[in-house]
Design an enzyme around this catalytic site. Structure first.
Site, PDB file in Angstrom:
ATOM      1  N   HIS A   1     -10.140  -5.348  -3.000  1.00 42.91           N
ATOM      2  CA  HIS A   1      -8.819  -5.527  -2.386  1.00 42.91           C
ATOM      3  C   HIS A   1      -8.946  -5.851  -0.911  1.00 42.91           C
ATOM      4  O   HIS A   1      -9.868  -5.393  -0.243  1.00 42.91           O
ATOM      5  CB  HIS A   1      -7.941  -4.288  -2.586  1.00 42.91           C
ATOM      6  CG  HIS A   1      -8.568  -3.000  -2.124  1.00 42.91           C
ATOM      7  ND1 HIS A   1      -9.488  -2.308  -2.886  1.00 42.91           N
ATOM      8  CD2 HIS A   1      -8.419  -2.293  -0.987  1.00 42.91           C
ATOM      9  CE1 HIS A   1      -9.871  -1.218  -2.238  1.00 42.91           C
ATOM     10  NE2 HIS A   1      -9.246  -1.189  -1.070  1.00 42.91           N
ATOM     11  N   PHE A   2      -8.001  -6.640  -0.446  1.00 42.40           N
ATOM     12  CA  PHE A   2      -7.901  -6.985   0.973  1.00 42.40           C
ATOM     13  C   PHE A   2      -6.673  -6.277   1.530  1.00 42.40           C
ATOM     14  O   PHE A   2      -5.564  -6.455   1.019  1.00 42.40           O
ATOM     15  CB  PHE A   2      -7.748  -8.500   1.160  1.00 42.40           C
ATOM     16  CG  PHE A   2      -8.972  -9.270   0.741  1.00 42.40           C
ATOM     17  CD1 PHE A   2      -9.924  -9.637   1.672  1.00 42.40           C
ATOM     18  CD2 PHE A   2      -9.173  -9.617  -0.586  1.00 42.40           C
ATOM     19  CE1 PHE A   2     -11.060 -10.334   1.293  1.00 42.40           C
ATOM     20  CE2 PHE A   2     -10.311 -10.316  -0.979  1.00 42.40           C
ATOM     21  CZ  PHE A   2     -11.254 -10.677  -0.039  1.00 42.40           C
ATOM     22  N   HIS A   3      -6.888  -5.500   2.584  1.00 34.46           N
ATOM     23  CA  HIS A   3      -5.752  -4.893   3.290  1.00 34.46           C
ATOM     24  C   HIS A   3      -5.196  -5.917   4.273  1.00 34.46           C
ATOM     25  O   HIS A   3      -5.947  -6.452   5.094  1.00 34.46           O
ATOM     26  CB  HIS A   3      -6.216  -3.693   4.126  1.00 34.46           C
ATOM     27  CG  HIS A   3      -6.723  -2.536   3.332  1.00 34.46           C
ATOM     28  ND1 HIS A   3      -5.948  -1.427   3.056  1.00 34.46           N
ATOM     29  CD2 HIS A   3      -7.934  -2.290   2.778  1.00 34.46           C
ATOM     30  CE1 HIS A   3      -6.670  -0.543   2.363  1.00 34.46           C
ATOM     31  NE2 HIS A   3      -7.881  -1.049   2.176  1.00 34.46           N
TER      32      HIS A   3
ATOM     33  N   ASN B   1     -13.023  -3.104   2.461  1.00 40.20           N
ATOM     34  CA  ASN B   1     -14.102  -2.115   2.438  1.00 40.20           C
ATOM     35  C   ASN B   1     -14.924  -2.241   1.158  1.00 40.20           C
ATOM     36  O   ASN B   1     -14.366  -2.377   0.067  1.00 40.20           O
ATOM     37  CB  ASN B   1     -13.512  -0.701   2.527  1.00 40.20           C
ATOM     38  CG  ASN B   1     -12.648  -0.516   3.760  1.00 40.20           C
ATOM     39  OD1 ASN B   1     -12.952  -1.060   4.823  1.00 40.20           O
ATOM     40  ND2 ASN B   1     -11.566   0.231   3.631  1.00 40.20           N
TER      41      ASN B   1
ATOM     42  N   ASP C   1       0.852  -1.188   0.000  1.00 38.22           N
ATOM     43  CA  ASP C   1       0.000   0.000   0.000  1.00 38.22           C
ATOM     44  C   ASP C   1       0.893   1.245   0.000  1.00 38.22           C
ATOM     45  O   ASP C   1       1.893   1.321   0.721  1.00 38.22           O
ATOM     46  CB  ASP C   1      -0.905  -0.007   1.236  1.00 38.22           C
ATOM     47  CG  ASP C   1      -2.042   0.990   1.128  1.00 38.22           C
ATOM     48  OD1 ASP C   1      -3.207   0.548   1.076  1.00 38.22           O
ATOM     49  OD2 ASP C   1      -1.770   2.215   1.072  1.00 38.22           O
TER      50      ASP C   1
ATOM     51  N   GLN D   1     -14.481   2.657   1.187  1.00 38.70           N
ATOM     52  CA  GLN D   1     -13.782   2.220  -0.023  1.00 38.70           C
ATOM     53  C   GLN D   1     -13.445   3.422  -0.898  1.00 38.70           C
ATOM     54  O   GLN D   1     -14.316   4.245  -1.196  1.00 38.70           O
ATOM     55  CB  GLN D   1     -14.649   1.219  -0.814  1.00 38.70           C
ATOM     56  CG  GLN D   1     -13.907   0.612  -1.991  1.00 38.70           C
ATOM     57  CD  GLN D   1     -14.716  -0.455  -2.728  1.00 38.70           C
ATOM     58  OE1 GLN D   1     -15.904  -0.632  -2.465  1.00 38.70           O
ATOM     59  NE2 GLN D   1     -14.074  -1.153  -3.643  1.00 38.70           N
TER      60      GLN D   1
HETATM   61  P1  AMP Z   1      -9.757   1.546   0.333  1.00 42.63           P
HETATM   62  O1  AMP Z   1      -9.990   2.805   1.114  1.00 42.63           O
HETATM   63  O2  AMP Z   1     -10.109   0.310   1.099  1.00 42.63           O
HETATM   64  O3  AMP Z   1     -10.385   1.594  -1.025  1.00 42.63           O
HETATM   65  O4  AMP Z   1      -8.185   1.458   0.152  1.00 42.63           O
HETATM   66  C1  AMP Z   1      -7.509   1.868  -0.985  1.00 42.63           C
HETATM   67  C2  AMP Z   1      -6.028   1.759  -0.677  1.00 42.63           C
HETATM   68  O5  AMP Z   1      -5.313   1.820  -1.884  1.00 42.63           O
HETATM   69  C3  AMP Z   1      -5.503   2.879   0.229  1.00 42.63           C
HETATM   70  O6  AMP Z   1      -4.942   2.292   1.404  1.00 42.63           O
HETATM   71  C4  AMP Z   1      -4.441   3.554  -0.631  1.00 42.63           C
HETATM   72  O7  AMP Z   1      -3.314   3.967   0.106  1.00 42.63           O
HETATM   73  C5  AMP Z   1      -4.086   2.471  -1.626  1.00 42.63           C
HETATM   74  N1  AMP Z   1      -3.602   2.953  -2.913  1.00 42.63           N
HETATM   75  C6  AMP Z   1      -4.234   3.803  -3.761  1.00 42.63           C
HETATM   76  N2  AMP Z   1      -3.470   3.979  -4.881  1.00 42.63           N
HETATM   77  C7  AMP Z   1      -2.381   3.193  -4.727  1.00 42.63           C
HETATM   78  C8  AMP Z   1      -1.225   2.927  -5.531  1.00 42.63           C
HETATM   79  N3  AMP Z   1      -1.062   3.505  -6.733  1.00 42.63           N
HETATM   80  N4  AMP Z   1      -0.292   2.074  -5.049  1.00 42.63           N
HETATM   81  C9  AMP Z   1      -0.458   1.484  -3.851  1.00 42.63           C
HETATM   82  N5  AMP Z   1      -1.511   1.693  -3.049  1.00 42.63           N
HETATM   83  C10 AMP Z   1      -2.451   2.536  -3.475  1.00 42.63           C
END
Ligand code: AMP
Ligand code: ZN
Length: 133
Positions: free
Chosen positions: A98-100, A85, A31, A92
């Site tokens: 995606h899974f964190h 999310n 991330d 989201q």
């Molecule tokens: P969500 O809020 O669950 O949709 O999480 C999206 C995640 O994607 C966030 O933690 C961002 O930091 C991550 N993210 C967005 N763009 C990128 C990218 N280009 N490379 C790596 N992580 C990203």
């Protein structure tokens, strides 16, 4: 592949990422704004917006467990949270499933806030959900 999806672009190699794992169906990468050291995102290569489009993605499970083990072991985490999310209201921001995978280290304060209540009408709530299955 969705043309305006940043995670599809990462899978294609059009946007750079720090790859952690890849197989035929799954990609995992760091991330860009980590909650903690090693925060990794595990995604299907097929574009679906969120979990509601993922009924046939059983192949996610094994890589998710593998990556979680690796994230935990890499820097000696005490625990790992898996967060996922669905929908803007649920936090989201990127609409590619995606899974964190977020490691928690000794001394870290867990920063997840939910307002809990006591369960009421469990019978009917469970029934309402079951009827949707
Ligand atoms: P969500 O809020 O669950 O949709 O999480 C999206 C995640 O994607 C966030 O933690 C961002 O930091 C991550 N993210 C967005 N763009 C990128 C990218 N280009 N490379 C790596 N992580 C990203
Ligand atoms: Zn996508």
């Amino acid at each position: 592949m969705s043309d305006d999806c940043i995670f599809c672009k990462i899978i294609e190699g059009d946007v750079p990422s720090y790859k952690v794992y890849e197989d035929e169906n799954v990609y995992a990468f760091l991330d860009a704004e980590p909650v903690s050291k090693g925060h990794t995102l595990v995604i299907p290569k097929e574009h679906v917006d969120d979990i509601h489009g993922a009924a046939d993605m059983d192949y996610m499970w094994e890589p998710l467990v593998k990556v979680s083990n690796a994230v935990k072991d890499a820097f000696g985490a005490e625990g790992v949270n898996i967060a996922q999310n669905n929908g803007e209201k649920a936090g989201q921001e990127v609409f590619h499933l995606h899974f964190h995978v977020t490691p928690i280290y000794e001394g870290d304060e867990l920063d997840i806030t939910y307002n809990r209540s006591s369960l009421e009408s469990g019978d009917s709530v469970a029934e309402e959900i079951s009827e949707q299955l």
